[in-house]
Design a protein around this motif. Structure first.
Motif, PDB file in Angstrom:
ATOM      1  N   ALA B  77     -10.447 -19.177  25.799  1.00 53.45           N
ATOM      2  CA  ALA B  77     -10.010 -18.786  24.450  1.00 53.45           C
ATOM      3  C   ALA B  77     -11.120 -19.012  23.427  1.00 53.45           C
ATOM      4  N   ARG B  78     -12.322 -19.296  23.897  1.00 51.82           N
ATOM      5  CA  ARG B  78     -13.494 -19.453  23.025  1.00 51.82           C
ATOM      6  C   ARG B  78     -13.275 -20.538  21.963  1.00 51.82           C
ATOM      7  N   LEU B  79     -12.966 -21.763  22.440  1.00 49.86           N
ATOM      8  CA  LEU B  79     -12.758 -22.865  21.506  1.00 49.86           C
ATOM      9  C   LEU B  79     -14.003 -23.159  20.684  1.00 49.86           C
ATOM     10  N   ASP B  80     -15.181 -22.849  21.257  1.00 54.27           N
ATOM     11  CA  ASP B  80     -16.416 -23.176  20.554  1.00 54.27           C
ATOM     12  C   ASP B  80     -16.517 -22.456  19.220  1.00 54.27           C
ATOM     13  N   ARG B  81     -15.790 -21.341  19.081  1.00 55.95           N
ATOM     14  CA  ARG B  81     -15.853 -20.667  17.787  1.00 55.95           C
ATOM     15  C   ARG B  81     -14.512 -20.641  17.067  1.00 55.95           C
ATOM     16  N   ALA B  82     -13.531 -21.397  17.580  1.00 57.23           N
ATOM     17  CA  ALA B  82     -12.219 -21.422  16.930  1.00 57.23           C
ATOM     18  C   ALA B  82     -12.199 -22.427  15.787  1.00 57.23           C
ATOM     19  N   ASP B  83     -11.357 -22.188  14.803  1.00 56.43           N
ATOM     20  CA  ASP B  83     -11.164 -23.136  13.711  1.00 56.43           C
ATOM     21  C   ASP B  83      -9.973 -24.046  13.982  1.00 56.43           C
ATOM     22  N   VAL B  84      -8.919 -23.486  14.580  1.00 52.69           N
ATOM     23  CA  VAL B  84      -7.677 -24.231  14.769  1.00 52.69           C
ATOM     24  C   VAL B  84      -7.100 -23.919  16.149  1.00 52.69           C
ATOM     25  N   VAL B  85      -6.526 -24.933  16.791  1.00 46.61           N
ATOM     26  CA  VAL B  85      -5.747 -24.717  18.003  1.00 46.61           C
ATOM     27  C   VAL B  85      -4.316 -25.159  17.699  1.00 46.61           C
ATOM     28  N   ALA B  86      -3.349 -24.281  17.933  1.00 43.90           N
ATOM     29  CA  ALA B  86      -1.947 -24.625  17.720  1.00 43.90           C
ATOM     30  C   ALA B  86      -1.248 -24.579  19.072  1.00 43.90           C
ATOM     31  N   ALA B  87      -0.720 -25.735  19.507  1.00 46.40           N
ATOM     32  CA  ALA B  87      -0.010 -25.790  20.785  1.00 46.40           C
ATOM     33  C   ALA B  87       1.483 -25.657  20.489  1.00 46.40           C
ATOM     34  N   LEU B  88       2.042 -24.491  20.805  1.00 50.21           N
ATOM     35  CA  LEU B  88       3.418 -24.174  20.383  1.00 50.21           C
ATOM     36  C   LEU B  88       4.338 -23.869  21.556  1.00 50.21           C
ATOM     37  N   THR B  89       4.037 -24.392  22.759  1.00 47.56           N
ATOM     38  CA  THR B  89       4.954 -24.163  23.881  1.00 47.56           C
ATOM     39  C   THR B  89       6.205 -25.010  23.665  1.00 47.56           C
ATOM     40  N   ASP B  90       7.236 -24.785  24.485  1.00 48.26           N
ATOM     41  CA  ASP B  90       8.472 -25.556  24.296  1.00 48.26           C
ATOM     42  C   ASP B  90       8.435 -26.870  25.067  1.00 48.26           C
ATOM     43  N   ASP B  91       7.245 -27.258  25.540  1.00 45.16           N
ATOM     44  CA  ASP B  91       7.131 -28.527  26.250  1.00 45.16           C
ATOM     45  C   ASP B  91       6.200 -29.446  25.477  1.00 45.16           C
ATOM     46  N   GLU B  92       6.762 -30.543  24.975  1.00 45.51           N
ATOM     47  CA  GLU B  92       6.022 -31.426  24.081  1.00 45.51           C
ATOM     48  C   GLU B  92       4.806 -32.047  24.764  1.00 45.51           C
ATOM     49  N   ALA B  93       4.974 -32.457  26.029  1.00 46.36           N
ATOM     50  CA  ALA B  93       3.872 -33.103  26.743  1.00 46.36           C
ATOM     51  C   ALA B  93       2.715 -32.116  26.935  1.00 46.36           C
ATOM     52  N   THR B  94       3.058 -30.859  27.276  1.00 44.62           N
ATOM     53  CA  THR B  94       2.028 -29.834  27.424  1.00 44.62           C
ATOM     54  C   THR B  94       1.271 -29.661  26.114  1.00 44.62           C
TER      55      THR B  94
END
Lengths: 471, 228
Positions: B77-94
């Motif tokens: 997902a090209r984190l090296d050029r991302a500003d924000v990562v939003a983890a929005l799955t329905d599993d909190e631990a994930t």
């Protein structure tokens, strides 16, 4: 209610509309202006040049289709390359695409003026002043329209493009029975290799389908319709070109066609088209078609060039002011004006043959990068969803790269020198922007520095944290 | 890459963000849509192949098919050029794992979704926490008690109600409303003191905040005008 918005939003485009955006931009000056010039270079083999160019274009069109379906962004090739490559490569892509549209605009404006003078002349009126004055006028009028209103694009394009195709269709239907196959013998009077420079010259006639990639967000059911529209527009255009070139050479003969230069197709029509009531003589109809086509293609590249400048301004790869909409007109006002300035200079100082070759050269370079982008994206993001995939990967994009580079090599040194000059100028702009900290992977410092422009330079901070890719 | 904004205080920027959303469920998709409408660039990461196909047909984000909690997928997902990562799955631990991995891979702002009352210590690890069930409950309560009270955050069909701060140097900054033409489908509702309905004589002061009602297809254009 107070002060509700009043400007109309952009229209939504079906498959037909999207296809017509591509065809409309491709069938512009190229076929009308360059058929004669290509015949001068290669003789009857000009038709071979058009056919091979169609093949080369198809390879790149497939790459465009894959990228456009996977990456939902307006901004065309520049936006995809921005996603895939480091900042400097993306800058080169944007910088050359921007220039290609502007220089293509100059070509269309010049094609418009010579055909317009010819068209009016057929009615017995001799216009005062040199033709170039009308080219400048055309650029100024279209730029003003596009700077002041967002409505110059849209649904009208479909109708206009259908009229263009109809005029060329009339030319083909009437000319085909009288075209003589004997005119194609010998096919290669200047040697088979003469086809290559003719391909380089006419390649510009095949660029424009990529404009579909600048309006993707307005297309309905985009993951299906965008790849289809890109491929359909290329196929239809190639078929139309081959018929038109066949009829033009077959009726007028290669020598006279070559001598007719920029108005060759109109002169060919004069030979066999009957004088129709209301519409006038054959030459008048074709001259009208040429005037009409060049003006609508000019409109398309004015929009295209300002969109690339806008996208680059949004990414801070050009001064941010290019990426702002005008507070009253809602257009990328500064982007349109900046593009217009370069177009006007190109119209005035660069001869038409050189304009064509320069536009072709930059297209070839840009399309090479797009093909490389397909490779790179497949490696970097193997799990990316690709609703459309290039068939016969990796052969197709590899052929695209090889063919584009090969054609580029056959463009003369003078054109390369001009191209290198523009790239060097780009390098200077890039370094100046990077120095003032605005090209860091498109991420500016969240300070007032981000709002400064070239017109309003800030003191250069030598300790600026320049991105490692630019250092 | 030391200049990524990491705390809320320096997280004031105009222009377009690159956002990675892990989890292409209803919440992930709606979030991607809203961000896309505002002109940001979104990459969605979704495990389920069928759902991933649906997501790419929406054409609001590039879609990576795979499990975001696997670093090799997340890196695509090209984190090296991302500003924000939003983890929005329905599993909190994930979600927590995704945020931790993302911070380790690159210097990005992280937002995680919780499915239960957020742990007090989450703030130590991630930059933002969202708890959709709580917001949903608030909406449900509003609906149950009748009209009268509604939060600005609520979305009515295609219209977004936004509170926007006019950026210094934005195209409309310092202009009177009658000098400005906003696209059809947008309206300035309340001026910055919050006590007058916007009218032709309203001046759009840079730095001041305005309540704006906008149809989703012109949000990016309006934000360009107001924010630059």
């Amino acid at each position: 209610m107070s002060q509700p918005g009043e400007r109309a939003p952009a229209a939504s485009l079906g498959l037909l509309d999207a296809t017509m955006v591509g065809i409309g931009a491709m069938i512009g000056a190229g076929i009308f202006v360059l058929t004669g010039l290509a015949t001068e270079l290669a003789g009857p083999a000009a038709i071979v040049a058009f056919a091979l160019n169609g093949g080369v274009t198809t390879f790149t069109a497939l790459s465009y289709a894959e990228l456009a379906a996977a990456i939902p962004r307006n901004g065309g090739g520049y936006a995809y390359v921005r996603e895939v490559f480091s900042a400097p490569v993306a800058f080169v892509m944007g910088w050359t695409r921007w220039f290609t549209y502007m220089i293509a605009g100059a070509l269309y404006a010049l094609g418009f003026s010579s055909n317009f003078v010819e068209f009016v002349h057929l009615y017995g009126v001799t216009l005062p002043g040199p033709p170039v004055a009308y080219a400048l006028l055309a650029v100024v009028v279209l730029v003003a329209l596009n700077a002041l209103s967002t409505e110059a694009s849209g649904g009208a394009e479909t109708a206009i493009t259908l009229v263009k195709i109809a005029i060329l269709g009339l030319f083909v239907v009437l000319g085909l029975p009288v075209a003589r196959g004997a005119e194609f013998d010998p096919l290669f009077p200047n040697g088979a290799l003469a086809v290559l420079p003719a391909m380089g010259l006419t390649f510009i006639a095949f660029q424009g389908y990529d404009l579909i990639a600048t309006v993707t967000e307005e297309v309905e059911n985009p993951t299906v319709n965008i790849p289809r529209a890109i491929l359909l527009s290329v196929v239809v255009t190639v078929v139309v070109y081959l018929f038109v070139v066949f009829v033009a050479i077959g009726t007028l003969g290669p020598e006279r066609l070559a001598a007719a230069g920029e108005t060759a197709v109109a002169q060919a029509a004069e030979g066999f088209m009957p004088s129709l009531p209301v519409l006038g003589t054959g030459a008048a109809i074709i001259a009208f078609g040429a005037v009409f086509s060049t003006i609508s293609a000019l409109n398309a590249v004015v929009i295209g060039s300002s969109r690339v400048a806008f996208a680059m301004g949004r990414e801070r790869q050009l001064p941010a002011v290019l990426g702002r909409l005008h507070h009253r007109y809602g257009t990328p006002f500064v982007g349109v004006l900046a593009s217009a300035a370069v177009m006007l200079v190109a119209v005035l100082v660069v001869p038409i043959g050189t304009v064509g070759k320069l536009a072709s050269l930059f297209s070839l370079l840009g399309f090479t990068i797009v093909n490389v982008a397909v490779f790179r994206l497949r490696r970097q993001q193997p799990d990316l969803r690709r609703p459309f995939q290039v068939p016969f990967y990796p052969v197709t994009p590899a052929l695209g790269i090889v063919c584009n580079l090969l054609l580029g090599l056959f463009i003369d040194a003078e054109t390369w020198a001009l191209a290198v000059g523009w790239l060097v100028l780009g390098g200077v702009v890039y370094l100046l922007l990077a120095r003032s900290g605005r090209t860091d992977e498109g991420r500016p410092e969240p300070t007032a520095a981000a709002e400064a422009t070239v017109a309003d330079p800030e003191p250069i901070d030598l300790d600026a944290d320049v991105d490692e890719e630019t250092a | 890459m030391s200049r990524n904004p990491t705390s809320d205080t320096d997280y004031e920027r105009t222009g377009d963000l690159r956002v990675v959303v892990a989890g292409g469920g209803e919440l992930g998709l709606r979030t991607a849509e809203l961000l896309h409408d505002r002109g940001h660039n979104v990459t969605l990461v979704e495990t389920d192949a069928e759902r991933a196909a649906e997501l790419s047909d929406e054409y609001v984000a590039t879609v990576i098919e795979g499990d975001a909690s696997r670093p090799s997928v997340l890196r695509q997902a090209r984190l090296d050029r991302a500003d924000v990562v939003a983890a929005l799955t329905d599993d909190e631990a994930t979600n927590f794992a995704v945020c931790m991995a993302a911070q380790r891979l690159a210097d990005v702002r992280t937002v995680m979704r919780t499915t239960t009352t957020p742990d007090d210590l989450y703030a130590e690890f991630v930059d933002g926490v969202v708890f959709p069930e709580r917001s949903g409950a608030r909406t449900a309560a509003n609906e149950i008690t009748g009209v009268g009270v509604r939060t600005v955050e609520e979305v009515f069909g295609d219209v977004e109600v936004l509170e926007v701060e006019i950026a210094e140097g934005a195209p409309v900054a310092g202009k009177r409303l009658d000098e400005v033409r906003l696209p059809r489908g947008s309206i300035i509702v309340v001026d910055y003191q919050g006590n007058r309905i916007g009218g032709p004589e309203t001046v759009l002061e840079p730095g001041a905040r305005y309540v704006v009602a906008v149809e989703s297809d012109v949000v990016d254009e309006v934000l360009n005008l107001l924010r630059g």
